[in-house]
Design a protein around this motif. Structure first.
Motif, short mmCIF file in Angstrom:
data_model
loop_
_atom_site.label_atom_id
_atom_site.label_comp_id
_atom_site.label_asym_id
_atom_site.label_seq_id
_atom_site.Cartn_x
_atom_site.Cartn_y
_atom_site.Cartn_z
N LEU A 19 -12.43 -8.69 -1.77
CA LEU A 19 -13.25 -7.71 -1.05
C LEU A 19 -12.66 -6.30 -1.20
O LEU A 19 -13.39 -5.33 -1.43
N CYS A 20 -11.35 -6.21 -1.11
CA CYS A 20 -10.67 -4.91 -1.25
C CYS A 20 -10.87 -4.29 -2.62
O CYS A 20 -10.92 -3.06 -2.77
N SER A 21 -10.98 -5.15 -3.63
CA SER A 21 -11.10 -4.65 -5.01
C SER A 21 -12.39 -3.87 -5.24
O SER A 21 -12.54 -3.18 -6.25
N ASN A 22 -13.33 -3.99 -4.30
CA ASN A 22 -14.59 -3.25 -4.42
C ASN A 22 -14.48 -1.80 -3.97
O ASN A 22 -15.46 -1.04 -4.09
N PHE A 23 -13.30 -1.42 -3.46
CA PHE A 23 -13.17 -0.08 -2.89
C PHE A 23 -11.99 0.66 -3.52
O PHE A 23 -10.84 0.23 -3.40
N GLU A 24 -12.31 1.76 -4.20
CA GLU A 24 -11.27 2.55 -4.86
C GLU A 24 -10.31 3.17 -3.85
O GLU A 24 -9.17 3.50 -4.20
N CYS A 25 -10.76 3.32 -2.63
CA CYS A 25 -9.91 3.95 -1.61
C CYS A 25 -8.80 3.04 -1.13
O CYS A 25 -7.86 3.48 -0.47
N LEU A 26 -8.88 1.75 -1.48
CA LEU A 26 -7.88 0.78 -1.02
C LEU A 26 -6.89 0.45 -2.12
O LEU A 26 -7.26 0.13 -3.25
N ASP A 27 -5.62 0.50 -1.76
CA ASP A 27 -4.54 0.11 -2.66
C ASP A 27 -3.75 -1.02 -2.00
O ASP A 27 -2.95 -0.77 -1.10
N VAL A 28 -4.04 -2.26 -2.40
CA VAL A 28 -3.37 -3.41 -1.80
C VAL A 28 -1.97 -3.53 -2.38
O VAL A 28 -1.79 -3.86 -3.55
N LEU A 29 -0.97 -3.25 -1.55
CA LEU A 29 0.42 -3.25 -2.01
C LEU A 29 1.01 -4.65 -2.06
O LEU A 29 1.70 -5.01 -3.00
N GLU A 30 0.76 -5.42 -1.00
CA GLU A 30 1.35 -6.76 -0.91
C GLU A 30 0.44 -7.67 -0.10
O GLU A 30 -0.40 -7.22 0.69
N GLU A 31 0.67 -8.99 -0.27
CA GLU A 31 0.02 -10.01 0.55
C GLU A 31 1.11 -10.90 1.15
O GLU A 31 2.08 -11.22 0.47
N PHE A 32 0.92 -11.29 2.41
CA PHE A 32 1.95 -12.08 3.09
C PHE A 32 1.33 -13.30 3.78
O PHE A 32 0.27 -13.19 4.41
N PRO A 33 2.00 -14.46 3.70
CA PRO A 33 1.50 -15.68 4.35
C PRO A 33 1.88 -15.80 5.81
O PRO A 33 1.41 -16.68 6.52
N ASN A 34 2.74 -14.89 6.28
CA ASN A 34 3.13 -14.92 7.70
C ASN A 34 3.58 -13.53 8.14
O ASN A 34 3.86 -12.65 7.33
N ALA A 35 3.65 -13.37 9.46
CA ALA A 35 3.97 -12.07 10.04
C ALA A 35 5.44 -11.69 9.83
O ALA A 35 5.76 -10.51 9.70
N ILE A 36 6.32 -12.66 9.80
CA ILE A 36 7.75 -12.38 9.67
C ILE A 36 8.04 -11.64 8.36
O ILE A 36 8.76 -10.63 8.35
N GLN A 37 7.48 -12.13 7.27
CA GLN A 37 7.69 -11.47 5.97
C GLN A 37 7.11 -10.06 5.99
O GLN A 37 7.68 -9.13 5.41
N ALA A 38 5.97 -9.89 6.66
CA ALA A 38 5.34 -8.58 6.73
C ALA A 38 6.18 -7.60 7.51
O ALA A 38 6.29 -6.43 7.14
N ILE A 39 6.80 -8.06 8.59
CA ILE A 39 7.66 -7.19 9.41
C ILE A 39 8.83 -6.68 8.57
O ILE A 39 9.18 -5.49 8.62
N LYS A 40 9.45 -7.56 7.79
CA LYS A 40 10.56 -7.16 6.93
C LYS A 40 10.11 -6.10 5.93
O LYS A 40 10.83 -5.14 5.66
N TYR A 41 8.91 -6.29 5.40
CA TYR A 41 8.38 -5.32 4.43
C TYR A 41 8.13 -3.97 5.10
O TYR A 41 8.47 -2.91 4.55
N LEU A 42 7.55 -4.00 6.30
CA LEU A 42 7.21 -2.76 7.00
C LEU A 42 8.44 -2.00 7.48
O LEU A 42 8.36 -0.80 7.77
N ASN A 43 9.56 -2.70 7.60
CA ASN A 43 10.80 -2.01 7.97
C ASN A 43 11.27 -1.07 6.86
O ASN A 43 12.05 -0.14 7.11
#
Length: 241
Positions: A19-43
């Motif tokens: 769905l994101c690929s339909n929008f040039e304004c979106l740049d998907v940097l990463e995908e995460f299967p859980n919140a813990i990995q995402a928190i580490k990335y956002l740090n």
């Protein structure tokens, strides 16, 4: 907008990424299967938008948001529509998408996120107007609409407000009241010097605290959880030796 996708289901992540690929304004940097990995990335990294699932093992989407000091814009993606009222309490949440997500609806959510620069002011469309059942304050009184009657509640007598799905439970020294409304609505009506939101589902009267232990407080016979994000403010309010 730089964005990340958080969802425990690989198929769901793939669909949202498509769905994101339909929008040039979106740049998907990463995908995460859980919140813990995402928190580490956002740090270590900054993003403009998070596409976030609610139901994940061990750490829900709301738990994840509570850990963020300055959360970016968030679009919730879930198969469960019942959390729309709860989502309304978070300033950072700009929209609430129920799976399966259609492209037209996704596009509307992205445009909404684009239109909000810093502090999101727009609200989720699915929230019922019945939240107006919390009426207004007058001095030390709060008026609530119950069965088409305006009931006066003495504000200092309130010791706990708890969110229960589409309702809030207002507990006072004399009586409890169940009102069709949101925690955010009543929070705006209560004086800041007496009341504090200590958890996404609870507002307490800090003058009524009996005991504090670890991440919970005792008021009357109720043990109320205190989120990590709200604990510093609670401790600041207390007259500690």
């Amino acid at each position: 907008m730089k964005c990340i996708i958080i969802d425990d289901e690989a198929t769901a992540r793939a669909i949202i990424s498509q769905l994101c690929s339909n929008f040039e304004c979106l740049d998907v940097l990463e995908e995460f299967p859980n919140a813990i990995q995402a928190i580490k990335y956002l740090n270590q990294n900054e993003v403009d938008l998070i596409l976030l699932d609610i139901h994940m093992p061990d750490f829900t989407g709301f738990d994840f948001i509570d850990t963020l000091k300055n959360p970016p814009k968030i679009i919730l993606t879930t198969s469960d529509p019942q959390f729309a009222i709860q989502a309304f309490e978070y300033e950072c949440i700009v929209d609430y998408l129920v799976k399966p997500i259609e492209l037209v609806r996704f596009e509307k959510a992205i445009h909404k996120a684009e239109s909000i620069t810093t502090n999101p002011l727009e609200r989720i469309e699915t929230v019922s107007s019945s939240s107006e059942n919390v009426e207004t304050t007058s001095g030390n009184d709060l008026y609530v609409n119950i069965d088409r009657r305006l009931i006066k509640i003495d504000i200092p007598s309130i010791y706990l407000v708890e969110a229960k799905g589409d309702y809030i439970n207002v507990k006072t020294e004399e009586k409890n009241y169940t009102v069709h409304s949101t925690l955010k609505k009543i929070e705006d009506k209560l004086p800041n010097d007496l009341f504090l939101k200590v958890h996404r589902s609870f507002i307490i009267n800090t003058k009524k605290i009996i005991d504090i232990e670890d991440n919970s407080v005792l008021i009357k016979k109720d043990v109320i959880p205190v989120s990590r994000a709200n604990r510093p403010e609670l401790m600041k309010r207390l007259n500690l030796l």
